[in-house]
Write an enzyme that holds these catalytic residues in place. Structure first.
Site, PDB file in Angstrom:
ATOM      1  N   TRP A 130      -7.866   2.742  -0.012  1.00  0.00           N
ATOM      2  CA  TRP A 130      -7.848   3.234   1.368  1.00  0.00           C
ATOM      3  C   TRP A 130      -9.121   4.070   1.566  1.00  0.00           C
ATOM      4  O   TRP A 130      -9.415   4.962   0.745  1.00  0.00           O
ATOM      5  CB  TRP A 130      -6.593   4.096   1.539  1.00  0.00           C
ATOM      6  CG  TRP A 130      -6.367   4.678   2.894  1.00  0.00           C
ATOM      7  CD1 TRP A 130      -6.395   4.029   4.081  1.00  0.00           C
ATOM      8  CD2 TRP A 130      -6.039   6.043   3.194  1.00  0.00           C
ATOM      9  NE1 TRP A 130      -6.096   4.894   5.101  1.00  0.00           N
ATOM     10  CE2 TRP A 130      -5.878   6.143   4.579  1.00  0.00           C
ATOM     11  CE3 TRP A 130      -5.859   7.196   2.421  1.00  0.00           C
ATOM     12  CZ2 TRP A 130      -5.554   7.332   5.220  1.00  0.00           C
ATOM     13  CZ3 TRP A 130      -5.533   8.377   3.046  1.00  0.00           C
ATOM     14  CH2 TRP A 130      -5.386   8.446   4.430  1.00  0.00           C
ATOM     15  N   ASP A 211      -0.506   8.520  -4.995  1.00  0.00           N
ATOM     16  CA  ASP A 211      -0.406   8.616  -3.531  1.00  0.00           C
ATOM     17  C   ASP A 211       0.594   7.573  -3.046  1.00  0.00           C
ATOM     18  O   ASP A 211       0.321   6.375  -3.100  1.00  0.00           O
ATOM     19  CB  ASP A 211      -1.786   8.388  -2.904  1.00  0.00           C
ATOM     20  CG  ASP A 211      -1.742   8.561  -1.398  1.00  0.00           C
ATOM     21  OD1 ASP A 211      -0.875   9.319  -0.904  1.00  0.00           O
ATOM     22  OD2 ASP A 211      -2.571   7.936  -0.705  1.00  0.00           O
ATOM     23  N   LYS A 246       5.205   6.402   7.778  1.00  0.00           N
ATOM     24  CA  LYS A 246       5.685   5.028   7.954  1.00  0.00           C
ATOM     25  C   LYS A 246       7.193   4.941   7.766  1.00  0.00           C
ATOM     26  O   LYS A 246       7.880   4.322   8.550  1.00  0.00           O
ATOM     27  CB  LYS A 246       5.027   4.073   6.959  1.00  0.00           C
ATOM     28  CG  LYS A 246       3.703   4.513   6.399  1.00  0.00           C
ATOM     29  CD  LYS A 246       2.557   4.208   7.310  1.00  0.00           C
ATOM     30  CE  LYS A 246       1.288   4.827   6.739  1.00  0.00           C
ATOM     31  NZ  LYS A 246       0.095   4.509   7.490  1.00  0.00           N
TER      32      LYS A 246
HETATM   33  C1  LMR Z   1      -3.768   2.899   7.352  1.00  0.00           C
HETATM   34  O1  LMR Z   1      -4.168   2.715   6.200  1.00  0.00           O
HETATM   35  O2  LMR Z   1      -3.996   2.110   8.276  1.00  0.00           O
HETATM   36  C2  LMR Z   1      -2.921   4.093   7.661  1.00  0.00           C
HETATM   37  O3  LMR Z   1      -2.681   4.794   6.496  1.00  0.00           O
HETATM   38  C3  LMR Z   1      -3.445   4.902   8.776  1.00  0.00           C
HETATM   39  C4  LMR Z   1      -4.675   5.674   8.396  1.00  0.00           C
HETATM   40  O4  LMR Z   1      -4.653   6.888   8.533  1.00  0.00           O
HETATM   41  O5  LMR Z   1      -5.672   5.082   7.984  1.00  0.00           O
END
Ligand code: LMR
Length: 398
Positions: A130, A211, A246
């Site tokens: 992420w 996480d 979520k």
């Molecule tokens: C995502 O990965 O789309 C979500 O966790 C929202 C974000 O804050 O990026």
């Protein structure tokens, strides 16, 4: 005065929301941000949340500051969910938990703590991860590196490469891990693979930072926390950031938690004190409304049960959409292998589309996904899945 200030290019995920809203295509579909939409495309308000909100007796009551660590019931709710209700580690008082502003807030406070108390530590994230993981740790002046994780060519995990990489890290380096529903790939480690990773972490005296933002969306509430609970059983110290965005569909309330599992209760108390201090100097204390909802839903047995059922309902709908998408793609492009779609877990599918193909989906069809090819499967429904699949066929066929 501000001429030297750089322009901000925008966030690769949040920036897509603005683009999507501005798009006039009547068929547009938002598969960018990780948000669950129901079978008719609406963001749900969970029934357990509605009941909790009705129970918050008087909406115009006074609003004192919450404690720096948030509401005790919110903290307890995080602990029971992550480590198992009333398990030994909790009874021993070895877990320091604070309520945080979503998962991002937990990562930020955890990263600040690491920067302050483990200043030599580097943080290693999966390749890919992420995007905000990297931004948050670098934003705390922590050097961030990547460990091998996903092989785009075979849509599988580079497990041997991951292990040999982690084996070379230095004592107290941080390894950021996704216990379930890996973001962005959707590819999770098996329990045997987790055991091996945790063995190496233990041998090398590394710091696991888990996480978990999608608990309940993978397999079930307990098995999604396998890596966390196994690490505790192995006697490891670890950080856990969790999010209720979520699984309670409470995105805008910013509710999450940061837990640090320590070797002794005395150490947990010191860590808890320092986490409070971190919070004080960043934002003093969390807001109260979302914390009250978490407190009620997590600690009322009946509501908790109802909640689990509602999360599994979301999980199952996503799985059904994966199957439907795969079958339409397979019947149109029999030479391609789309097995990855149903092998992946959680909200995301890493489609392997090139940035050019992702761009074509957006400009020609109004189908939005993240430029790294991550699709939020939770944005699909019976009304748009064929449209999306056919758009994908158009950009994939030669
Ligand atoms: C995502 O990965 O789309 C979500 O966790 C929202 C974000 O804050 O990026």
């Amino acid at each position: 005065m501000f001429e030297r200030i750089d322009y901000y290019a925008g966030d690769p995920i949040l920036g897509l929301v603005d683009k999507f809203v501005a798009d006039s295509n009547p068929n547009k579909v938002n598969l960018g941000i990780g948000i669950y939409y129901d079978k008719v495309g609406n963001m749900p308000v969970l029934d357990c949340v509605k009941t909790a909100e009705q129970r918050i007796a008087d909406p115009i009551s006074p609003r004192p500051y919450l404690p720096m660590a948030g509401l005790p019931g919110h903290r307890k709710g995080c602990q029971n969910l992550l480590f198992g209700k009333d398990t030994q580690v909790l009874k021993d008082g070895r877990v320091a938990t604070i309520a945080t502003l979503g998962g991002s807030g937990a990562l930020k406070v955890g990263a600040e703590f690491i920067h302050e108390w483990f200043p030599q530590s580097k943080c290693y994230v999966s390749d890919p991860t992420w995007s905000n993981h990297i931004a948050i740790f670098e934003g705390c002046d922590i050097e961030v590196g990547e460990y091998p994780y996903y092989d785009k060519a075979t849509n599988s995990i580079r497990f041997d490469d991951m292990i040999s990489f982690i084996e070379k890290l230095n004592k107290n380096d941080v390894v950021l891990l996704h216990p379930c529903c890996h973001n962005p790939t959707g590819m999770d480690l098996t329990q045997e693979q987790w055991d091996k990773v945790l063995d190496v972490i233990k041998q090398r005296e590394l710091i696991p930072f888990m996480d978990i933002a999608y608990q309940g969306f993978g397999d079930n509430m307990d098995s999604d926390a396998y890596a966390i609970r196994k690490a505790v059983d192995m006697g490891l110290s670890l950080f856990v950031s969790n999010s209720f965005s979520k699984n309670l569909s409470l995105y805008g309330e910013r509710v999450g938690g940061l837990s640090v599992v320590c070797p002794t209760a005395d150490e947990a108390e010191r860590v808890f004190g320092q986490l409070n201090f971190m919070v004080r100097r960043i934002y003093t204390s969390p807001p109260s409304h979302g914390g009250r909802v978490v407190d009620i839903v997590m600690n009322d047995e009946q509501l908790h049960q109802q909640w689990v059922g509602e999360v599994y309902g979301m999980r199952d709908r996503i799985k059904a959409m994966r199957m439907k998408l795969k079958s339409v793609l397979e019947s149109n492009l029999p030479d391609h292998n789309f097995d990855y779609i149903t092998h992946q877990n959680g909200m995301f599918s890493f489609t392997g589309l090139t940035p050019e193909q992702v761009e074509r989906l957006q400009s020609e069809f109004g189908v939005y996904m993240v430029s790294n090819s991550r699709m939020c499967v939770a944005g699909l429904n019976v009304n748009n899945v064929d449209y999306v699949a056919n758009a994908m066929v158009e950009v994939l066929k030669v």
